[in-house]
Design a protein around this motif. Structure first.
Motif, PDB file in Angstrom:
ATOM      1  N   ASP A   1       0.821  -1.205   0.000  1.00  0.00           N
ATOM      2  CA  ASP A   1       0.000   0.000   0.000  1.00  0.00           C
ATOM      3  C   ASP A   1       0.860   1.263   0.000  1.00  0.00           C
ATOM      4  OD1 ASP A   1      -2.486   1.233   0.027  1.00  0.00           O
ATOM      5  OD2 ASP A   1      -2.586   1.324   2.203  1.00  0.00           O
ATOM      6  N   GLY A   2       2.169   1.112  -0.061  1.00  0.00           N
ATOM      7  CA  GLY A   2       3.089   2.245  -0.057  1.00  0.00           C
ATOM      8  C   GLY A   2       3.983   2.227   1.165  1.00  0.00           C
ATOM      9  N   TYR A   3       5.025   3.079   1.143  1.00  0.00           N
ATOM     10  CA  TYR A   3       6.017   3.117   2.211  1.00  0.00           C
ATOM     11  C   TYR A   3       6.208   4.531   2.718  1.00  0.00           C
ATOM     12  CZ  TYR A   3       7.370  -1.488   0.561  1.00  0.00           C
ATOM     13  OH  TYR A   3       7.360  -2.806   0.197  1.00  0.00           O
ATOM     14  N   GLY A   4       6.293   4.647   4.026  1.00  0.00           N
ATOM     15  CA  GLY A   4       6.761   5.892   4.611  1.00  0.00           C
ATOM     16  C   GLY A   4       8.273   5.877   4.610  1.00  0.00           C
ATOM     17  N   THR A   5       8.881   7.034   4.513  1.00  0.00           N
ATOM     18  CA  THR A   5      10.342   7.080   4.535  1.00  0.00           C
ATOM     19  C   THR A   5      10.890   6.528   5.845  1.00  0.00           C
ATOM     20  OG1 THR A   5      10.289   9.372   5.307  1.00  0.00           O
ATOM     21  CG2 THR A   5      10.499   9.026   2.943  1.00  0.00           C
ATOM     22  N   SER A   6      10.167   6.726   6.933  1.00  0.00           N
ATOM     23  CA  SER A   6      10.663   6.246   8.227  1.00  0.00           C
ATOM     24  C   SER A   6      10.715   4.718   8.267  1.00  0.00           C
ATOM     25  CB  SER A   6       9.818   6.798   9.374  1.00  0.00           C
ATOM     26  OG  SER A   6       8.476   6.403   9.247  1.00  0.00           O
ATOM     27  N   PHE A   7       9.761   4.045   7.644  1.00  0.00           N
ATOM     28  CA  PHE A   7       9.783   2.575   7.580  1.00  0.00           C
ATOM     29  C   PHE A   7      11.043   2.111   6.849  1.00  0.00           C
ATOM     30  CE2 PHE A   7       9.184  -1.436   5.427  1.00  0.00           C
ATOM     31  CZ  PHE A   7       8.578  -2.236   6.386  1.00  0.00           C
ATOM     32  N   LEU A   8      11.295   2.675   5.695  1.00  0.00           N
ATOM     33  CA  LEU A   8      12.441   2.251   4.895  1.00  0.00           C
ATOM     34  C   LEU A   8      13.761   2.618   5.545  1.00  0.00           C
ATOM     35  CD1 LEU A   8      11.056   3.195   1.381  1.00  0.00           C
ATOM     36  CD2 LEU A   8      11.350   0.885   2.304  1.00  0.00           C
ATOM     37  N   GLU A   9      13.836   3.804   6.113  1.00  0.00           N
ATOM     38  CA  GLU A   9      15.084   4.227   6.752  1.00  0.00           C
ATOM     39  C   GLU A   9      15.411   3.333   7.941  1.00  0.00           C
ATOM     40  OE1 GLU A   9      18.305   5.724   8.636  1.00  0.00           O
ATOM     41  OE2 GLU A   9      16.406   5.566   9.703  1.00  0.00           O
ATOM     42  N   GLU A  10      14.417   3.048   8.755  1.00  0.00           N
ATOM     43  CA  GLU A  10      14.650   2.191   9.924  1.00  0.00           C
ATOM     44  C   GLU A  10      15.006   0.771   9.492  1.00  0.00           C
ATOM     45  OE1 GLU A  10      15.269   0.863  13.678  1.00  0.00           O
ATOM     46  OE2 GLU A  10      15.010   2.941  13.044  1.00  0.00           O
ATOM     47  N   SER A  11      14.321   0.266   8.490  1.00  0.00           N
ATOM     48  CA  SER A  11      14.583  -1.091   8.024  1.00  0.00           C
ATOM     49  C   SER A  11      16.015  -1.240   7.510  1.00  0.00           C
ATOM     50  CB  SER A  11      13.620  -1.468   6.894  1.00  0.00           C
ATOM     51  OG  SER A  11      12.291  -1.482   7.338  1.00  0.00           O
ATOM     52  N   PHE A  12      16.425  -0.368   6.612  1.00  0.00           N
ATOM     53  CA  PHE A  12      17.704  -0.534   5.940  1.00  0.00           C
ATOM     54  C   PHE A  12      18.853   0.193   6.637  1.00  0.00           C
ATOM     55  CE2 PHE A  12      14.481  -1.640   2.875  1.00  0.00           C
ATOM     56  CZ  PHE A  12      14.984  -2.823   2.368  1.00  0.00           C
ATOM     57  N   GLY A  13      18.636   1.427   7.061  1.00  0.00           N
ATOM     58  CA  GLY A  13      19.668   2.128   7.826  1.00  0.00           C
ATOM     59  C   GLY A  13      19.930   1.438   9.159  1.00  0.00           C
ATOM     60  N   GLY A  14      18.881   0.858   9.732  1.00  0.00           N
ATOM     61  CA  GLY A  14      19.003   0.165  11.007  1.00  0.00           C
ATOM     62  C   GLY A  14      19.880  -1.066  10.947  1.00  0.00           C
ATOM     63  N   LEU A  15      20.057  -1.642   9.762  1.00  0.00           N
ATOM     64  CA  LEU A  15      20.966  -2.779   9.631  1.00  0.00           C
ATOM     65  C   LEU A  15      22.368  -2.405  10.082  1.00  0.00           C
ATOM     66  CD1 LEU A  15      19.910  -4.188   6.141  1.00  0.00           C
ATOM     67  CD2 LEU A  15      19.521  -5.278   8.371  1.00  0.00           C
ATOM     68  N   ILE A  16      22.772  -1.194   9.773  1.00  0.00           N
ATOM     69  CA  ILE A  16      24.097  -0.714  10.164  1.00  0.00           C
ATOM     70  C   ILE A  16      24.073  -0.204  11.603  1.00  0.00           C
ATOM     71  CG2 ILE A  16      25.838   1.080   9.731  1.00  0.00           C
ATOM     72  CD1 ILE A  16      25.144   0.764   6.731  1.00  0.00           C
ATOM     73  N   ARG A  17      23.118   0.667  11.913  1.00  0.00           N
ATOM     74  CA  ARG A  17      23.048   1.284  13.248  1.00  0.00           C
ATOM     75  C   ARG A  17      22.803   0.291  14.368  1.00  0.00           C
ATOM     76  NH1 ARG A  17      19.961   4.882  10.778  1.00  0.00           N
ATOM     77  NH2 ARG A  17      18.067   3.861  11.516  1.00  0.00           N
ATOM     78  N   ASN A  18      21.820  -0.565  14.175  1.00  0.00           N
ATOM     79  CA  ASN A  18      21.368  -1.430  15.263  1.00  0.00           C
ATOM     80  C   ASN A  18      21.922  -2.848  15.186  1.00  0.00           C
ATOM     81  OD1 ASN A  18      18.905   0.558  14.512  1.00  0.00           O
ATOM     82  ND2 ASN A  18      19.127   0.333  16.713  1.00  0.00           N
ATOM     83  N   ASP A  19      21.999  -3.379  13.998  1.00  0.00           N
ATOM     84  CA  ASP A  19      22.427  -4.769  13.850  1.00  0.00           C
ATOM     85  C   ASP A  19      23.915  -4.900  13.550  1.00  0.00           C
ATOM     86  OD1 ASP A  19      19.799  -6.240  14.087  1.00  0.00           O
ATOM     87  OD2 ASP A  19      19.334  -4.777  12.535  1.00  0.00           O
TER      88      ASP A  19
END
Length: 114
Positions: free
Chosen positions: A58-76
């Motif tokens: 149904d579409g993506y918010g930028t925050s969903f995508l940023e957390e999903s992919f940027g979070g791989l580096i920051r959190n994981d």
């Protein structure tokens, strides 16, 4: 190279939500924790690609995508080069989202490097 394929619309949810779990259902944090980070850890261990199909939602918010992919580096703490070398994004419905995802990864890498 073999691959791990994830279609967000069917493997996660048709309606991606906010950034964080506490903000609502189907968050980017939840997707990263439950699906995406594990896919990358498996891909690294087994020398596979990770193919993410963004179409069909149904579409993506930028925050969903940023957390999903940027979070791989920051959190994981997944290595930037491992992500870049293994990730393939499919986004035929909204081509620009591919560029956005790579920018979020790049930004998280630059923040982590400083």
């Amino acid at each position: 190279m073999e691959s791990i394929e994830i279609k967000i619309a069917t493997d996660f949810n048709y309606t991606p939500g906010p950034r964080y779990i506490e903000e609502g259902k189907n968050s980017g944090e939840q997707f990263r924790r439950e699906i995406l980070a594990n896919a990358f850890k498996t891909a690294i261990a087994k020398n596979k690609k990770v193919i993410i199909d963004l179409d069909g939602t149904d579409g993506y918010g930028t925050s969903f995508l940023e957390e999903s992919f940027g979070g791989l580096i920051r959190n994981d703490k997944i290595d930037y080069n491992e992500i870049i070398n293994r990730l393939e994004i499919i986004s035929n419905e909204e081509e620009y989202i591919k560029e956005d995802v790579y920018e979020y990864i790049e930004d998280a890498h630059n923040e982590a490097s400083n």
